[in-house]
Each structure stands twice: as structure tokens, then as C-alpha cells.
Design an enzyme around this catalytic site. Structure first.
Site, PDB file in Angstrom:
ATOM      1  N   GLU A 239       0.810  -1.228   0.000  1.00 12.62           N
ATOM      2  CA  GLU A 239       0.000   0.000   0.000  1.00 12.62           C
ATOM      3  C   GLU A 239       0.843   1.278   0.000  1.00 12.62           C
ATOM      4  OE1 GLU A 239      -3.820  -0.029   2.276  1.00 12.62           O
ATOM      5  OE2 GLU A 239      -3.058  -1.937   3.010  1.00 12.62           O
ATOM      6  N   HIS A 255      10.378 -26.586   4.237  1.00 19.38           N
ATOM      7  CA  HIS A 255       9.687 -27.809   3.815  1.00 19.38           C
ATOM      8  C   HIS A 255       9.097 -27.671   2.415  1.00 19.38           C
ATOM      9  CE1 HIS A 255      10.038 -29.662   7.826  1.00 19.38           C
ATOM     10  NE2 HIS A 255      10.012 -28.391   8.229  1.00 19.38           N
ATOM     11  N   LYS A 348     -13.923  -0.444  -3.741  1.00 21.56           N
ATOM     12  CA  LYS A 348     -14.961  -0.290  -2.708  1.00 21.56           C
ATOM     13  C   LYS A 348     -16.178   0.429  -3.298  1.00 21.56           C
ATOM     14  CE  LYS A 348     -12.226  -0.627   1.518  1.00 21.56           C
ATOM     15  NZ  LYS A 348     -11.754  -0.020   2.735  1.00 21.56           N
TER      16      LYS A 348
HETATM   17  O1  PA5 Z   1      -5.263   0.137   4.333  1.00 23.87           O
HETATM   18  C1  PA5 Z   1      -6.441   0.178   4.018  1.00 23.87           C
HETATM   19  O2  PA5 Z   1      -7.032   1.242   3.772  1.00 23.87           O
HETATM   20  C2  PA5 Z   1      -7.224  -1.104   3.912  1.00 23.87           C
HETATM   21  O3  PA5 Z   1      -6.427  -2.225   4.085  1.00 23.87           O
HETATM   22  C3  PA5 Z   1      -8.376  -1.067   4.939  1.00 23.87           C
HETATM   23  O4  PA5 Z   1      -7.884  -1.225   6.249  1.00 23.87           O
HETATM   24  C4  PA5 Z   1      -9.368  -2.172   4.601  1.00 23.87           C
HETATM   25  O5  PA5 Z   1      -9.900  -1.945   3.315  1.00 23.87           O
HETATM   26  C5  PA5 Z   1     -10.501  -2.261   5.606  1.00 23.87           C
HETATM   27  O6  PA5 Z   1     -11.021  -0.995   5.909  1.00 23.87           O
HETATM   28  P1  PA5 Z   1     -11.297  -0.629   7.447  1.00 23.87           P
HETATM   29  O7  PA5 Z   1      -9.974  -0.792   8.127  1.00 23.87           O
HETATM   30  O8  PA5 Z   1     -11.784   0.759   7.426  1.00 23.87           O
HETATM   31  O9  PA5 Z   1     -12.301  -1.621   7.900  1.00 23.87           O
END
Ligand code: PA5
Length: 359
Positions: A239, A255, A348
Site C-alpha cells: 500500500e 519444507h 470499494k
Molecule cells: O489500508 C487500508 O485502507 C485497507 O487495508 C483497509 O484497512 C481495509 O480496506 C478495511 O477498511 P477498514 O480498516 O476501514 O475496515
């Protein structure tokens, strides 16, 4: 690879890091200190549970992975992380379901929570607000509010602290104040070592990022704890660094994966292998790491990154901190904004159109 940003230049840095991910990452000790204070005022009833089921995705699941690794030698009951719409058949009235969604809007988490409630699980919800807060109120379940306004992955200190406090207040885990205080002090001193103002040649986090740039990092954990950290590194390199990244762990990789490394049908130079190490590794693990390093180092570059501190939490968080910083430096080396995750936002949106269409 040619770096597109000089990571020793604050000006170039600032023009890419528009939303200030570096500041958020550097504030991990500050978040932990804030969470420790908030946890002291948290009021929850004592609970008797036979399992913990952590419902969460992405950054909100990560807090659970790290907490589970941190408490592995202490908890008397299993702690499972549920990263899907469904929950296991065994979940029931003896299960504590902790629904964690930083935004409060993640559909997998909300769906899994509804299923857990229907099966009679005991419920606690953690979020900065949103629909999860509404669900908690409607169910009459305890709700722990964490500060809003962060990208979920950059709220790790708040989420980890809220979860730990919840387990302590319900009597499921013992208090950890001393360990948290040690960890905060350690992270504050590591922040001085790995800070953007410290030049590349003296800065382990910048050096790691420059060694990874242009390659796919593969991160090996050497224990249950560092396997959880390896997963955090993966998600942060994904990310923040906009990079692919894969993880494995000892002793399991001896393994299977090691056979792939021992042969070179495809070029292995495209990878950079990070071994997450700890001074307390048992002898058989050390031998396995040495053997694996011998196989891999002839094929590609490797790094050994050592945990710091003495307590389980300090060791865990010191490596988390290094990976968080290195992934942010990597974004800058790639000339990209570490905060933006457009493709996740886009996906999303598509899903929310789908669920609106069904209503
Ligand atoms: O880093 C991010 O934005 C995502 O990995 C979110 O954490 C994930 O989409 C889930 O969203 P939330 O943490 O708001 O439930």
C-alpha cells in the site's frame, strides 16, 4: 534502478508525500502512548469466552494479527483472525467476536458481525465511527472509539492499543502497561535513528528501501511473532510502496519454498529477501536460516533485520516500525505518494454500487 526522488531531500520528499504518511508513521510511539491513556479509562464487563474471533480486513485485520502474535505465549484461549464475509461453524455463545473496522464501513466485517450476532456470540466493536458504531449501538454491544482521520493502516497504534485494552479490561489478558511503556521509549529512540533527517548512509530504513527498490521484496519471519510482522511488511510494501511483496516463515519454508530457491528456472535476481531476525532464536532456527541464506545469497540479494528491545511487544513493534518506514521511503524512491490507494477506493465504490442496487 534510478531513484526518482532523493530520499535525503526534504523538499522532494514533501512534494510527493502530500498527505503526510511519513509523519503518521513516525508517530507510532505517540499513538501507543495515546492508546495507553485511553485504555485506562475504558470500562468493560469481565467476560468468559472460549475463543476470540477477530472480524476485520486489511489494516483492521493487521492489528489483530500483531496482537495475536504478541499475546501468543499468554492467552489461554485461541485468537482467530476472520478476514471474510463468513464466520466459522464453531462460533457461538462462548465466542468473543471483536469486530474491527477503522472506517466502520467495511462490508465483509459488517456482514461477519451480523452472522456472529445471529449465532449468539459475545460482541465488542472497534471503529472510528460509521456503520459499525451504529451496529454496536443497535446491538447494545460495547463500542470502543478510536481517533478518526487516519488511513486505516496508519492507525495501527490506536487499533492495537484499543484491542489490548479490551482484552485486559474483560479479564482475558493481563495488564501490559510496563511493556507498552518500554516499547514507546524504544520506538522514540528508533525514530531518531531512522528519521528522514538522518542521511542514507546512517539510516537503516532508508538503506533497506534503496536495496529493495526495483525488486520484489520477500520477507521471511523466523518465529510466530516475526511471521506476523512479515505480513505487516507485505501490506505496507503493497500500500505505501505500491509494490508486490510476498512472505513466508521459518521453519515451514524449509519444507517447500527452499526447493524453489535451490533451482533457477526463472531469474531470482528480481527478488530481495529480508530475514526478520531475533537474538533469542533457538539453535535449530539459526541453523535453518544459515542454510537458507547459503542457498539464496548465490542467487539474489538478502538483508537480515534484527528486532530491538527486550519485551515481546518491543521486539515486535521495532520491526513493524522499520518496515513501516522502509515502505514509505520506497514510495518516495518510486516517485509516488505513499498515502494514495486509488485502486482499493475504486473497488470499494464498485461494491457499494452493487449493494445499493440490491436494496
Ligand atoms: O489500508 C487500508 O485502507 C485497507 O487495508 C483497509 O484497512 C481495509 O480496506 C478495511 O477498511 P477498514 O480498516 O476501514 O475496515
Amino acid at each position: 534502478m534510478n531513484a526518482s526522488c532523493d530520499i535525503d531531500s526534504p523538499e522532494q520528499f514533501g512534494s510527493l508525500d502530500k498527505e503526510g504518511m511519513m509523519e503518521l508513521v513516525l508517530n507510532l510511539p505517540g499513538q501507543m502512548a495515546h492508546a495507553l491513556e485511553s485504555g485506562r479509562t475504558l470500562n468493560l464487563p469481565h467476560l468468559s469466552a472460549a475463543q476470540i474471533l477477530h472480524l476485520g480486513m486489511g489494516g483492521s485485520a493487521m492489528a489483530g494479527h500483531l496482537l495475536r502474535a504478541h499475546l501468543r505465549d499468554e492467552l489461554a484461549i485461541p485468537y482467530e483472525i476472520n478476514q471474510s464475509y463468513d464466520i466459522p461453524a464453531w462460533a457461538g455463545s462462548r465466542t468473543l467476536a471483536i469486530a474491527v473496522s477503522y472506517s466502520g464501513e467495511t462490508e465483509e466485517t459488517l456482514t461477519a458481525l451480523d452472522k456472529a450476532a445471529r449465532k449468539g456470540c459475545q460482541v465488542i466493536c472497534v471503529a472510528s465511527g460509521g456503520s459499525l458504531r451504529q451496529r454496536a449501538l443497535a446491538m447494545g454491544a460495547p463500542f470502543i472509539e478510536v481517533p478518526s482521520g487516519y488511513p486505516p493502516r496508519a492507525a495501527l497504534g490506536h487499533l492495537h492499543g484499543a484491542l489490548l485494552a479490551a482484552l485486559e479490561k474483560t479479564g482475558i489478558a493481563p495488564p501490559h502497561d510496563k511493556e507498552i511503556t518500554e516499547t514507546i521509549a524504544l520506538l522514540e529512540s528508533l525514530r531518531e535513528e531512522w528519521h528522514p533527517r538522518v542521511p542514507l548512509e546512517k539510516n537503516e530504513a532508508k538503506r533497506l528501501a534503496t536495496r529493495i527498490a526495483g525488486k520484489v521484496p520477500i520477507v521471511f519471519g523466523s518465529s510466530d511473532a516475526s511471521a506476523a510482522v512479515a505480513y505487516r511488511w507485505k501490506t505496507q510494501f503493497n500500500e505505501n510502496g505500491k509494490s508486490l511483496c510476498y512472505t513466508e516463515r521459518f521453519p515451514e519454508l524449509n519444507h517447500n519454498e527452499i526447493v524453489g530457491w535451490a533451482h533457477s528456472f526463472i531469474p531470482q535476481k528480481a527478488f530481495h529477501v529480508c530475514f526478520l531476525r531475533d537474538s533469542g532464536e533457538p539453535e535449530p532456527i539459526k541453523t535453518r536460516i544459515d542454510f537458507t541464506e547459503e542457498i539464496i545469497s548465490g542467487k539474489t540479494t538478502t538483508d537480515h533485520l534484527w528486532s530491538r528491545g527486550t519485551s515481546a511487544l518491543a521486539k515486535l513493534m521495532s520491526l513493524v516500525f522499520l518496515g513501516d518506514l522502509a515502505s514509505t521511503y520506497l514510495a518516495l524512491l518510486y516517485g509516488t505518494n505513499p498515502t494514495s490507494i486509488d485502486v482499493i477506493t475504486e473497488m470499494k465504490k464498485r461494491l457499494s454500487t452493487l449493494s445499493k442496487g440490491k436494496k
